[in-house]
Scaffold this motif. Structure first.
Motif, PDB file in Angstrom:
ATOM      1  N   CYS A 110      -4.703  15.808   2.958  1.00 57.20           N
ATOM      2  CA  CYS A 110      -5.868  15.790   3.852  1.00 57.20           C
ATOM      3  C   CYS A 110      -5.739  14.678   4.890  1.00 57.20           C
ATOM      4  CB  CYS A 110      -7.153  15.603   3.050  1.00 57.20           C
ATOM      5  SG  CYS A 110      -7.638  17.036   2.065  1.00 57.20           S
ATOM      6  N   ILE A 111      -5.346  13.475   4.444  1.00 58.91           N
ATOM      7  CA  ILE A 111      -5.233  12.360   5.380  1.00 58.91           C
ATOM      8  C   ILE A 111      -4.031  12.563   6.298  1.00 58.91           C
ATOM      9  CG2 ILE A 111      -3.782  10.798   4.014  1.00 58.91           C
ATOM     10  CD1 ILE A 111      -6.960   9.880   6.019  1.00 58.91           C
ATOM     11  N   GLN A 112      -2.998  13.268   5.817  1.00 65.15           N
ATOM     12  CA  GLN A 112      -1.852  13.565   6.672  1.00 65.15           C
ATOM     13  C   GLN A 112      -2.255  14.518   7.798  1.00 65.15           C
ATOM     14  OE1 GLN A 112       1.910  12.681   6.873  1.00 65.15           O
ATOM     15  NE2 GLN A 112       0.757  13.257   8.683  1.00 65.15           N
ATOM     16  N   ARG A 113      -3.040  15.521   7.460  1.00 65.38           N
ATOM     17  CA  ARG A 113      -3.502  16.469   8.478  1.00 65.38           C
ATOM     18  C   ARG A 113      -4.391  15.767   9.509  1.00 65.38           C
ATOM     19  NH1 ARG A 113      -5.000  20.038   5.236  1.00 65.38           N
ATOM     20  NH2 ARG A 113      -7.216  19.514   5.063  1.00 65.38           N
ATOM     21  N   LEU A 114      -5.257  14.866   9.033  1.00 66.86           N
ATOM     22  CA  LEU A 114      -6.119  14.120   9.945  1.00 66.86           C
ATOM     23  C   LEU A 114      -5.295  13.227  10.870  1.00 66.86           C
ATOM     24  CD1 LEU A 114      -8.907  13.176  10.909  1.00 66.86           C
ATOM     25  CD2 LEU A 114      -8.886  11.491   9.057  1.00 66.86           C
ATOM     26  N   ALA A 115      -4.254  12.589  10.330  1.00 65.68           N
ATOM     27  CA  ALA A 115      -3.413  11.684  11.126  1.00 65.68           C
ATOM     28  C   ALA A 115      -2.718  12.426  12.265  1.00 65.68           C
ATOM     29  CB  ALA A 115      -2.379  11.013  10.230  1.00 65.68           C
ATOM     30  N   LEU A 116      -2.268  13.636  12.002  1.00 63.46           N
ATOM     31  CA  LEU A 116      -1.579  14.410  13.037  1.00 63.46           C
ATOM     32  C   LEU A 116      -2.547  14.872  14.123  1.00 63.46           C
ATOM     33  CD1 LEU A 116       0.876  16.545  10.867  1.00 63.46           C
ATOM     34  CD2 LEU A 116       1.391  14.514  12.237  1.00 63.46           C
ATOM     35  N   HIS A 117      -3.785  15.169  13.745  1.00 64.61           N
ATOM     36  CA  HIS A 117      -4.770  15.619  14.729  1.00 64.61           C
ATOM     37  C   HIS A 117      -5.393  14.445  15.490  1.00 64.61           C
ATOM     38  CE1 HIS A 117      -4.963  19.938  14.101  1.00 64.61           C
ATOM     39  NE2 HIS A 117      -4.902  19.744  12.797  1.00 64.61           N
ATOM     40  N   ALA A 118      -5.639  13.322  14.794  1.00 61.58           N
ATOM     41  CA  ALA A 118      -6.315  12.180  15.423  1.00 61.58           C
ATOM     42  C   ALA A 118      -5.393  11.384  16.335  1.00 61.58           C
ATOM     43  CB  ALA A 118      -6.898  11.268  14.347  1.00 61.58           C
ATOM     44  N   GLY A 119      -4.104  11.342  16.016  1.00 62.56           N
ATOM     45  CA  GLY A 119      -3.154  10.630  16.863  1.00 62.56           C
ATOM     46  C   GLY A 119      -3.492   9.160  17.029  1.00 62.56           C
ATOM     47  N   ILE A 120      -3.574   8.693  18.271  1.00 62.76           N
ATOM     48  CA  ILE A 120      -3.810   7.278  18.550  1.00 62.76           C
ATOM     49  C   ILE A 120      -5.211   6.826  18.148  1.00 62.76           C
ATOM     50  CG2 ILE A 120      -2.120   7.180  20.424  1.00 62.76           C
ATOM     51  CD1 ILE A 120      -4.396   7.522  22.402  1.00 62.76           C
ATOM     52  N   CYS A 121      -6.092   7.750  17.811  1.00 58.36           N
ATOM     53  CA  CYS A 121      -7.456   7.400  17.378  1.00 58.36           C
ATOM     54  C   CYS A 121      -7.599   7.453  15.856  1.00 58.36           C
ATOM     55  CB  CYS A 121      -8.474   8.336  18.029  1.00 58.36           C
ATOM     56  SG  CYS A 121      -8.599   8.143  19.821  1.00 58.36           S
ATOM     57  N   PHE A 122      -6.486   7.482  15.140  1.00 57.86           N
ATOM     58  CA  PHE A 122      -6.508   7.592  13.681  1.00 57.86           C
ATOM     59  C   PHE A 122      -7.142   6.360  13.050  1.00 57.86           C
ATOM     60  CE2 PHE A 122      -3.923   7.256   9.611  1.00 57.86           C
ATOM     61  CZ  PHE A 122      -4.643   8.235   8.944  1.00 57.86           C
ATOM     62  N   HIS A 123      -8.150   6.552  12.219  1.00 63.52           N
ATOM     63  CA  HIS A 123      -8.797   5.454  11.502  1.00 63.52           C
ATOM     64  C   HIS A 123      -9.437   6.001  10.236  1.00 63.52           C
ATOM     65  CE1 HIS A 123     -12.488   7.185  13.031  1.00 63.52           C
ATOM     66  NE2 HIS A 123     -12.134   6.936  14.285  1.00 63.52           N
ATOM     67  N   CYS A 124      -9.967   5.107   9.413  1.00 61.18           N
ATOM     68  CA  CYS A 124     -10.607   5.534   8.170  1.00 61.18           C
ATOM     69  C   CYS A 124     -11.787   6.441   8.504  1.00 61.18           C
ATOM     70  CB  CYS A 124     -11.093   4.327   7.376  1.00 61.18           C
ATOM     71  SG  CYS A 124     -12.072   4.774   5.906  1.00 61.18           S
ATOM     72  N   PRO A 125     -11.880   7.612   7.892  1.00 65.47           N
ATOM     73  CA  PRO A 125     -12.975   8.532   8.199  1.00 65.47           C
ATOM     74  C   PRO A 125     -14.340   8.040   7.742  1.00 65.47           C
ATOM     75  CG  PRO A 125     -11.677   9.348   6.358  1.00 65.47           C
ATOM     76  CD  PRO A 125     -10.932   8.179   6.920  1.00 65.47           C
ATOM     77  N   CYS A 126     -14.365   6.961   6.944  1.00 68.54           N
ATOM     78  CA  CYS A 126     -15.656   6.445   6.457  1.00 68.54           C
ATOM     79  C   CYS A 126     -16.067   5.143   7.145  1.00 68.54           C
ATOM     80  CB  CYS A 126     -15.604   6.244   4.944  1.00 68.54           C
ATOM     81  SG  CYS A 126     -15.596   7.788   4.013  1.00 68.54           S
ATOM     82  N   CYS A 127     -15.223   4.113   7.061  1.00 72.79           N
ATOM     83  CA  CYS A 127     -15.605   2.803   7.611  1.00 72.79           C
ATOM     84  C   CYS A 127     -15.108   2.596   9.035  1.00 72.79           C
ATOM     85  CB  CYS A 127     -15.106   1.684   6.709  1.00 72.79           C
ATOM     86  SG  CYS A 127     -13.298   1.462   6.713  1.00 72.79           S
ATOM     87  N   GLN A 128     -14.326   3.532   9.567  1.00 76.05           N
ATOM     88  CA  GLN A 128     -13.801   3.472  10.937  1.00 76.05           C
ATOM     89  C   GLN A 128     -12.772   2.369  11.149  1.00 76.05           C
ATOM     90  OE1 GLN A 128     -15.057   6.089  12.846  1.00 76.05           O
ATOM     91  NE2 GLN A 128     -16.081   6.518  10.909  1.00 76.05           N
ATOM     92  N   ASN A 129     -12.341   1.694  10.080  1.00 70.04           N
ATOM     93  CA  ASN A 129     -11.334   0.643  10.223  1.00 70.04           C
ATOM     94  C   ASN A 129     -10.028   1.247  10.727  1.00 70.04           C
ATOM     95  OD1 ASN A 129      -8.877  -0.895   8.852  1.00 70.04           O
ATOM     96  ND2 ASN A 129     -10.513  -2.364   9.218  1.00 70.04           N
ATOM     97  N   GLN A 130      -9.316   0.512  11.591  1.00 71.49           N
ATOM     98  CA  GLN A 130      -8.094   1.070  12.161  1.00 71.49           C
ATOM     99  C   GLN A 130      -6.843   0.263  11.836  1.00 71.49           C
ATOM    100  OE1 GLN A 130      -8.047   1.684  16.466  1.00 71.49           O
ATOM    101  NE2 GLN A 130      -6.829   3.528  16.174  1.00 71.49           N
ATOM    102  N   GLU A 131      -6.843  -1.061  12.068  1.00 71.72           N
ATOM    103  CA  GLU A 131      -5.614  -1.846  11.926  1.00 71.72           C
ATOM    104  C   GLU A 131      -5.051  -1.860  10.500  1.00 71.72           C
ATOM    105  OE1 GLU A 131      -3.586  -3.243  14.052  1.00 71.72           O
ATOM    106  OE2 GLU A 131      -4.697  -2.606  15.818  1.00 71.72           O
ATOM    107  N   PRO A 132      -5.748  -2.468   9.516  1.00 70.35           N
ATOM    108  CA  PRO A 132      -5.200  -2.478   8.143  1.00 70.35           C
ATOM    109  C   PRO A 132      -5.014  -1.067   7.594  1.00 70.35           C
ATOM    110  CG  PRO A 132      -6.983  -4.073   8.361  1.00 70.35           C
ATOM    111  CD  PRO A 132      -7.015  -3.214   9.593  1.00 70.35           C
ATOM    112  N   PHE A 133      -5.954  -0.184   7.935  1.00 69.93           N
ATOM    113  CA  PHE A 133      -5.884   1.193   7.449  1.00 69.93           C
ATOM    114  C   PHE A 133      -4.629   1.886   7.964  1.00 69.93           C
ATOM    115  CE2 PHE A 133      -6.771   5.718   8.178  1.00 69.93           C
ATOM    116  CZ  PHE A 133      -7.075   6.122   6.885  1.00 69.93           C
ATOM    117  N   LEU A 134      -4.351   1.733   9.259  1.00 76.55           N
ATOM    118  CA  LEU A 134      -3.190   2.379   9.864  1.00 76.55           C
ATOM    119  C   LEU A 134      -1.893   1.892   9.233  1.00 76.55           C
ATOM    120  CD1 LEU A 134      -1.841   4.145  12.009  1.00 76.55           C
ATOM    121  CD2 LEU A 134      -2.035   2.229  13.613  1.00 76.55           C
ATOM    122  N   MET A 135      -1.741   0.580   9.072  1.00 74.21           N
ATOM    123  CA  MET A 135      -0.509   0.037   8.497  1.00 74.21           C
ATOM    124  C   MET A 135      -0.326   0.478   7.047  1.00 74.21           C
ATOM    125  SD  MET A 135       1.282  -1.298  10.713  1.00 74.21           S
ATOM    126  CE  MET A 135       2.525  -1.682   9.482  1.00 74.21           C
TER     127      MET A 135
END
Length: 219
Positions: A110-135
Motif C-alpha cells: 500500500c505504501i509502495q503504491r502511494l509512493a509511486l503516485h505521490a512522487g515528490i509530495c510523498f509523506h506520512c498519510p496520517c501525520c504528514q511528516n516528510q523528512e524522517p518518513f521519506l528516509m
C-alpha cells in the motif's frame, strides 16, 4: 553502463540461481559481506528481500535486510492507514510504521503504491511528516518517484481546480455572452454562495451593485 559490463553481469547471472524461485539468471546478490544469496528483482517480495532505490542501490536478502527501529507495535485489530484492512500485530516485512508519529501502520504494497503516485509530495498519510518518513521508507526499500503527483495530471482533478466562469440564468442578457465577465458593474459574475457550481451576471438576475452574495435556484 558499458556494454562489456552489461555482458559480464549477464554471464555471471547465468551461473546464479534465485533462492526465492530456484531458477537461474539471478542478477542481484545480497550486499552483506559473506552472504551469497541471489535473487531476481521480481522475486524480491516473495523472498522478503529489499532493494534500496537511492545512494549505492544496495540489496539485501530476507536475513540481512534493514529492520525498522521503531518500538511501537500495532494495536490489536489495527488497520492499514491507506486501505483500512487489518495489519499484522507487529512490524515486519509486510507491515510498516511511520517513524515520526509511530501511529500510522500500513501494508508494504500500500505504501509502495502511494509512493509511486505521490512522487515528490510523498509523506506520512496520517501525520504528514516528510523528512524522517521519506528516509525511513527509502531505507526499507520503498521506491519513491521523483516526478510530480500523478493526480495533478488527472483531468477530473484539474476540473475541480477551475473556477466556474459562465452565467447560468435562463436568459443571459450580456452582449458579450454567457462567458463574458467584468470585475465590477452589471456584467460582474457572481457564483452561488452555497455550491459555487452556478453563476450569474448581476444584471441577468437583477442584482444591485451592493449585493455581494447570491444563491442559485438549486440551493
Amino acid at each position: 553502463f558499458f556494454v562489456r559490463d552489461t555482458r559480464r553481469v549477464i554471464q555471471e547471472a547465468a551461473q546464479k540461481y534465485c533462492f526465492a524461485c530456484s531458477k537461474m539468471g539471478a542478477t542481484i546478490t545480497c550486499w552483506k559481506m559473506g552472504c551469497d544469496r541471489s535473487f531476481h528483482l521480481p522475486c524480491a517480495p516473495q523472498g522478503e528481500c529489499v532493494t534500496q532505490f537511492f545512494g549505492l542501490y544496495r540489496s539485501f536478502c530476507w536475513e540481512h535486510r534493514p529492520q525498522q527501529a521503531v518500538q511501537a507495535h500495532p494495536r490489536q485489530n489495527n488497520t492499514c492507514s491507506i486501505c483500512l484492512d487489518t495489519v499484522e500485530d507487529k512490524t515486519s516485512y509486510r507491515t510498516m510504521v511511520c517513524p515520526a508519529c509511530q501511529d500510522a501502520h500500513f501494508h508494504r504494497h500500500c505504501i509502495q503504491r502511494l509512493a509511486l503516485h505521490a512522487g515528490i509530495c510523498f509523506h506520512c498519510p496520517c501525520c504528514q511528516n516528510q523528512e524522517p518518513f521519506l528516509m525511513e521508507m527509502l531505507t526499507m526499500g520503498i521506491r519513491v518517484s521523483k516526478r510530480a503527483p500523478s493526480w495533478e495530471s488527472d483531468p477530473a482533478v484539474e476540473a475541480l481546480d477551475r473556477r466556474h466562469s459562465r452565467c447560468d440564468t435562463g436568459t443571459c442578457l450580456c452582449p458579450g455572452g454567457r462567458m463574458h465577465t467584468e470585475e465590477e458593474g452589471p456584467w460582474e459574475l457572481l457564483l452561488c454562495s452555497s455550491c459555487a457550481a452556478e453563476g450569474t451576471h448581476r444584471h441577468c438576475s437583477s442584482l444591485e451593485n451592493g449585493t455581494s452574495s447570491w444563491e442559485c435556484k438549486g440551493c
